[in-house]
Write an enzyme that holds these catalytic residues in place. Structure first.
Site, PDB file in Angstrom:
ATOM      1  N   ASP A 143      47.702  38.952  36.572  1.00  0.00           N
ATOM      2  CA  ASP A 143      48.222  38.631  35.248  1.00  0.00           C
ATOM      3  C   ASP A 143      47.481  39.410  34.157  1.00  0.00           C
ATOM      4  O   ASP A 143      46.418  39.976  34.401  1.00  0.00           O
ATOM      5  CB  ASP A 143      48.026  37.117  35.044  1.00  0.00           C
ATOM      6  CG  ASP A 143      48.970  36.561  33.998  1.00  0.00           C
ATOM      7  OD1 ASP A 143      49.998  37.196  33.739  1.00  0.00           O
ATOM      8  OD2 ASP A 143      48.662  35.492  33.455  1.00  0.00           O
ATOM      9  N   TYR A 173      40.186  36.259  45.738  1.00  0.00           N
ATOM     10  CA  TYR A 173      39.875  36.251  44.313  1.00  0.00           C
ATOM     11  C   TYR A 173      38.516  35.603  44.101  1.00  0.00           C
ATOM     12  O   TYR A 173      38.173  34.638  44.788  1.00  0.00           O
ATOM     13  CB  TYR A 173      40.914  35.428  43.531  1.00  0.00           C
ATOM     14  CG  TYR A 173      42.238  36.111  43.330  1.00  0.00           C
ATOM     15  CD1 TYR A 173      42.476  36.887  42.190  1.00  0.00           C
ATOM     16  CD2 TYR A 173      43.264  35.987  44.260  1.00  0.00           C
ATOM     17  CE1 TYR A 173      43.709  37.509  41.984  1.00  0.00           C
ATOM     18  CE2 TYR A 173      44.495  36.608  44.072  1.00  0.00           C
ATOM     19  CZ  TYR A 173      44.702  37.368  42.934  1.00  0.00           C
ATOM     20  OH  TYR A 173      45.913  37.987  42.745  1.00  0.00           O
TER      21      TYR A 173
END
Length: 298
Positions: A60, A124
């Site tokens: 994002d 992540y």
């Protein structure tokens, strides 16, 4: 006679100035995506074909990557042999110039290889700085790369207990942000890792103040839209005792994006995509021809 070659590239970026990993539609007057810049760099190598990058992980706006990946096909003019992997990496980095984007490695892969669908897992890491009364008290090397919390106390034991509830195969609907693009994506995901460990800062040895850092690591084959940032936000709320472990379980069990408390998601700038893993066998390409080592014309 040489046909086009398919390459898998791994690349890093500091996400601050980009709209995200993937391309921005041409009619939108916003900052461009990382894909836009890499495609421009490939285009400057003067391929015969129209190049389209297929990015494995759609990070994002504002999220960083230490290792994202993508594949593309490249056919050179005048039937020249494909670039070697080393030459391709150097050429693309040269064309990217001062952009905060770096190609780290390239692999020549089979023609049916797909960067997104062949990915076996994605990892992540979310970085949190603790006990920071104002973001200007962070070293410059960390200020855009972690979420700074004022709290000096975090109940890490409770956070780990809550993280353990997230591990395994679950319907993660409550941790998916509302997004019109992907309403039909299967919300059932298998989270292999959700760990909370003390983090490290390059500045720790060179900065005259102790900065307590935590790193939250998550590994899964794939994630829902904003799932990691929403999981982090909920775990931090547990650590701050604003949410109990049973309440977090309740939010998950409801399986409804509206059950997730408003304003709880962690900000983008603390999040890093750190690796995308593939099977070695999927990356193997038979090298029938000797590769061209020549440097492309600028």
């Amino acid at each position: 006679m040489h046909n086009g070659a398919r390459y898998l590239i791994f690349f890093q970026y500091i996400g601050t100035k980009y709209s995200g990993a993937v391309k921005v539609p041409p009619n939108q007057l916003v900052k461009k995506g990382v894909q836009d810049y890499i495609e421009e760099a490939i285009w400057r190598l003067k391929p015969v074909n129209s190049v389209s990058l297929c990015v494995s992980s759609r990070t994002d706006s504002g999220v960083h990557a230490l290792s994202n990946s993508a594949h593309f096909d490249l056919q050179r003019k005048n039937d020249k042999p494909p670039f070697s992997e080393k030459v391709l990496v150097e050429a693309l980095n040269s064309k990217l110039g001062t952009e905060q984007i770096r190609i780290t490695r390239a692999h020549r892969v089979p023609d049916d290889f797909h960067a997104r669908y062949n990915a076996q897992s994605r990892t992540y890491v979310y970085r949190i700085a603790q006990g920071i009364s104002h973001h200007t008290l962070l070293p410059l090397t960390d200020s855009n790369f972690c979420w700074s919390l004022r709290n000096t106390e975090l109940d890490v034991g409770a956070m780990r207990e809550a993280a353990a509830l997230l591990v395994g195969t679950h319907d993660f609907s409550s941790f998916r942000a509302i997004n019109s693009d992907l309403p039909f994506k299967n919300p059932v995901k298998t989270l292999d890792v959700a760990s909370i460990q003390p983090g490290s800062s390059f500045a720790r040895t060179h900065f005259h103040r102790e900065v307590p850092l935590w790193e939250l690591t998550f590994t899964s084959r794939s994630f829902l839209y904003k799932q990691v940032r929403r999981m982090v936000g909920a775990l931090v709320a547990v650590g701050q005792r604003r949410l109990s472990v049973p309440q977090l379980k309740e939010i998950m069990d409801v399986r409804d994006t509206l059950a997730y408390p408003k304003g709880l998601a962690a900000p983008a700038h603390g999040l890093f995509l750190t690796r995308v893993d593939y099977r070695e066998t999927d990356l193997q390409h038979s090298q029938e021809t000797s590769e061209d080592q020549s440097t492309p014309n600028s």
